[in-house]
Write an enzyme that holds these catalytic residues in place. Structure first.
Site, PDB file in Angstrom:
ATOM      1  N   GLU A 124      -1.293  -5.212   3.172  1.00 17.49           N
ATOM      2  CA  GLU A 124      -1.453  -3.766   3.392  1.00 17.49           C
ATOM      3  C   GLU A 124      -1.951  -3.493   4.807  1.00 17.49           C
ATOM      4  OE1 GLU A 124      -4.010  -1.608   0.592  1.00 17.49           O
ATOM      5  OE2 GLU A 124      -4.701  -0.442   2.316  1.00 17.49           O
ATOM      6  N   THR A 160      -7.263   0.408   1.692  1.00 22.48           N
ATOM      7  CA  THR A 160      -7.479   1.287   0.529  1.00 22.48           C
ATOM      8  C   THR A 160      -8.500   0.732  -0.468  1.00 22.48           C
ATOM      9  OG1 THR A 160      -5.577   0.264  -0.532  1.00 22.48           O
ATOM     10  CG2 THR A 160      -5.200   2.348   0.608  1.00 22.48           C
TER      11      THR A 160
HETATM   12  S1  SF4 Z   1      -3.383   3.492  -6.239  1.00 25.88           S
HETATM   13 FE1  SF4 Z   1      -4.925   2.596  -4.938  1.00 25.88          FE
HETATM   14  S2  SF4 Z   1      -5.281   0.576  -5.736  1.00 25.88           S
HETATM   15 FE2  SF4 Z   1      -3.368   1.280  -6.567  1.00 25.88          FE
HETATM   16  S3  SF4 Z   1      -1.794   0.563  -5.190  1.00 25.88           S
HETATM   17 FE3  SF4 Z   1      -2.352   2.555  -4.512  1.00 25.88          FE
HETATM   18  S4  SF4 Z   1      -3.914   2.214  -3.041  1.00 25.88           S
HETATM   19 FE4  SF4 Z   1      -3.731   0.361  -4.161  1.00 25.88          FE
END
Ligand code: SF4
Length: 667
Positions: A124, A160
């Site tokens: 990511e 994230t």
């Molecule tokens: S919702 Fe949050 S944890 Fe799930 S893939 Fe997206 S960024 Fe990652």
């Protein structure tokens, strides 16, 4: 042993969305993902069977094989390369990751030094860095940040899955270093919510089991958090569970990373149940219920919690492990900025209107709102509840009010009286009752008049109840007629007859009162059955007769003016409003056949006051008794001595006024 599942557990919105999209795409043939779709080997194996293959090199696939881009996202160079190859792309980049990519890209283009808090080896983070032409700097700690050579313009964001406290600490540091700092909140709320739920649960139990891939960063972080409170085991599969862990544990918490599918959670829990057969049944039901929560159906009305808001959409936690998207178009018919209406953490009622191709639950606040509103309006109609609503438009035949939707108030239902022009009602708030409702067509008809009628009736009954003869009341003149005025005493009108408006004669009520005048009136009579009330004004005014009569004494002789003749006598006005009667028998000592023979209207006469009846307001007067006063007696004897030529008649005397004659005669 009691097994408790964390409130937020397992697949996050992004992962769920990616898997559904992949499964859908794989129905048309195999698709290929560079690297594992999620960090869970067993789920990867299941997906493999469905045709979702993991590759590490393009050489492993044919030129036209479709490529799946994972939730972690990729850099622009990857898109370009794949597009140049003409490949079909299944892009499951999580919207949260996309947000971070775009923030980094724009900041870089604007000349900011982009700093990313995260793991530089994570796909990511590498993808985000690629959107800055690989110029972004990745740091993993405050120490690393402190060592950086900072530029004037800094843009700061995070992977994230980073911790918010860590991010906040670094923001604070950077604030002291530059005046041009752009901070992008890119930490995924799903992660935070799961972390908070795990921390909360870890404080209530004796042991935590964290399920998820050993390489899943969010699962590792969950385990790390739980270890702050209780012994914690991070497992990938049920077979890793050891009965010795649970020996002296009576409460065990279970949480799972965002890449852990339900079926693995279920397997683990079942295995735990087997380990402690005696206490599992109840908890399994609980588990099942939680997992079942995911089986959300279109049309379901769900109370969810807002986990993220942007101007155009909001992410709603709709229970269990489910999250859905509320687009702004499903929030309101108006063009609004969602951030001005919704707040993270607030509860909101939504309707699931569809599950899109990518597996996202699409939610509608409008639908849920209308359903809820219609129920409320229906209840208000049944109970007679009064609703307050502003007038938003004047239309043909009535008014439109805002009761959550546009409600119609017919012209005849606005007031208890006819309204010629409704202009002044615009923006006014009316108190309304629902009188018609069509839930299907979302049509509602309301009335203010029924509210006013009811209040008027109640007020009338209350006024009538306490109204008594002899009371003094305040009222408002509502209507004038030739014979009097109707005065509103509070829900009921009383009649103020023209004869009761003053002590002097009133020709027309309009000479004394006007509509709208506030008056104090005396209650002459009340007929509660017939609802008839007689009022008086003059009873509250000083009685000029009573005041005037104070000056006069019985037996005194005064001068008056004949104002009216009757067969039985003459009315003599002592002063305006104060008349007395000279009975025919008291006009003269001589017999008088007709009053008119001796008196004329307008004639001044001396009269003796014989009697005053203040109750009946009667004054008895006598002309003949004036003659008997001593001076008149002398005068009479004088007259007796006169010749017939000198003599005068009684009429002459009265007409001329006795004094003058007497004086004349004495001369
Ligand atoms: S919702 Fe949050 S944890 Fe799930 S893939 Fe997206 S960024 Fe990652």
């Amino acid at each position: 042993m009691k097994i408790i599942l964390a409130e937020h557990i397992g697949f996050c919105f992004g992962v769920k969305r990616a898997i559904l999209a992949a499964e859908e795409a794989a129905k048309a043939g195999p698709i290929f993902s560079f690297g594992p779709l999620i960090h869970n080997q067993r789920e990867i194996e299941r997906l493999e069977k469905l045709g979702i293959k993991t590759i590490t090199d393009k050489l492993q696939i044919k030129a036209d094989d479709p490529i799946l881009i994972r939730t972690h996202g990729v850099g622009p160079n990857v898109y370009t390369a794949l597009n140049n190859e003409g490949r079909k792309l299944i892009d499951t980049t999580c919207p949260h990751v996309q947000k971070a990519q775009m923030a980094a890209k724009e900041a870089h283009e604007q000349g900011y030094q982009v700093i990313i808090l995260g793991d530089k080896n994570h796909a990511e983070v590498q993808g985000i860095v690629a959107w800055t032409e690989n110029k972004a700097v990745v740091i993993a700690s405050l120490e690393e940040l402190k060592k950086l050579e900072l530029q004037d313009k800094i843009a700061f964001l995070a992977q994230t899955t980073e911790k918010e406290e860590k991010f906040a600490e670094m923001v604070k540091y950077l604030q002291g270093k530059t005046t041009d700092l752009k901070v992008f909140s890119t930490i995924c709320p799903s992660t935070r919510i799961r972390q908070e739920a795990a921390a909360k649960l870890a404080q209530e139990v004796n042991l935590m089991i964290v399920i998820g891939g050993k390489h899943s960063s969010n699962t590792k972080k969950l385990a790390e958090i739980c270890r702050n409170y209780v012994p914690t085991f991070h497992i990938e599969r049920a077979q890793e569970l050891q009965s010795s862990w649970f020996l002296d544990k009576f409460k065990v918490g279970v949480t799972a990373g965002a890449s852990t599918p339900d079926w693995i959670i279920k397997e683990v829990v079942e295995q735990m149940e087997k380990i402690n057969e005696s206490k599992v049944e109840e908890n399994f039901v609980e588990i099942q219920e939680k997992i079942d929560l995911q089986n959300v159906q279109t049309g379901d009305l769900i109370k969810g919690t807002i986990v993220q808001v942007s101007s155009d959409d909001a992410l709603i936690d709709i229970g269990g492990k489910s999250e859905g998207v509320l687009p702004v178009t499903e929030f309101s018919n108006e063009k609004v900025d969602l951030k001005e209406h919704l707040q993270v953490g607030d509860e909101i009622l939504v309707e699931v209107i569809k599950v899109d191709k990518e597996g996202n639950y699409i939610l509608s606040r409008k639908n849920a709102y209308y359903n809820e509103l219609m129920d409320k309006l229906e209840k208000a109609m049944e109970t007679g509840e009064i609703i307050e609503a502003p007038v938003v438009e004047i239309v043909k035949g009535g008014l439109l009010v805002d009761v959550g939707i546009r409600g119609f108030v017919p012209a005849s239902q606005v007031e208890r009286f006819f309204v010629e022009d409704f202009q002044e009602y615009l923006q006014k708030t009316l108190r309304l009752r629902v009188i018609e409702l069509d839930k299907e067509k979302r049509k509602v008809v309301l009335s203010q008049r029924v509210v006013l009628d009811e209040e008027h009736q109640k007020q009338k009954e209350a006024t009538l109840e306490q109204l008594k003869e002899g009371q003094t009341k305040k009222g408002v003149v509502k209507r004038l007629t030739n014979f009097g005025a109707f005065v509103d005493l509070g829900g009921i009108d009383g009649l103020l007859h023209v004869s009761e408006m003053g002590w002097n004669r009133v020709n027309h009520p309009a000479d004394v009162l006007q509509v709208g005048d506030e008056v104090e009136v005396y209650v002459l009579s009340v007929d509660k059955d017939k609802e008839k009330i007689s009022l008086s004004l003059k009873q509250l005014l000083p009685d000029p007769w009573q005041e005037a009569i104070q000056k006069y004494q019985v037996n005194s002789i005064v001068t008056g003016k004949v104002v009216r003749l009757a067969t039985f006598g003459a009315f003599v006005e002592l002063e305006p409003g104060l008349d007395g009667l000279v009975h025919i028998s008291r006009i003269s000592k001589q017999r008088v056949e007709k009053v008119a023979d001796v008196l004329t209207v307008g004639q001044e006469v001396k009269v003796k006051i014989m009697d005053i009846d203040t109750d009946k307001k009667r004054i008895s007067l006598s002309i003949k008794d004036v003659e008997e006063e001593p001076e008149e007696t002398e005068y009479a004897s004088f007259l007796n001595q006169q010749t017939s030529e000198d003599s005068v008649t009684i009429r002459d005397l009265i007409k001329a006024g006795q004094d003058d004659i007497i004086k004349d005669k004495i001369k």
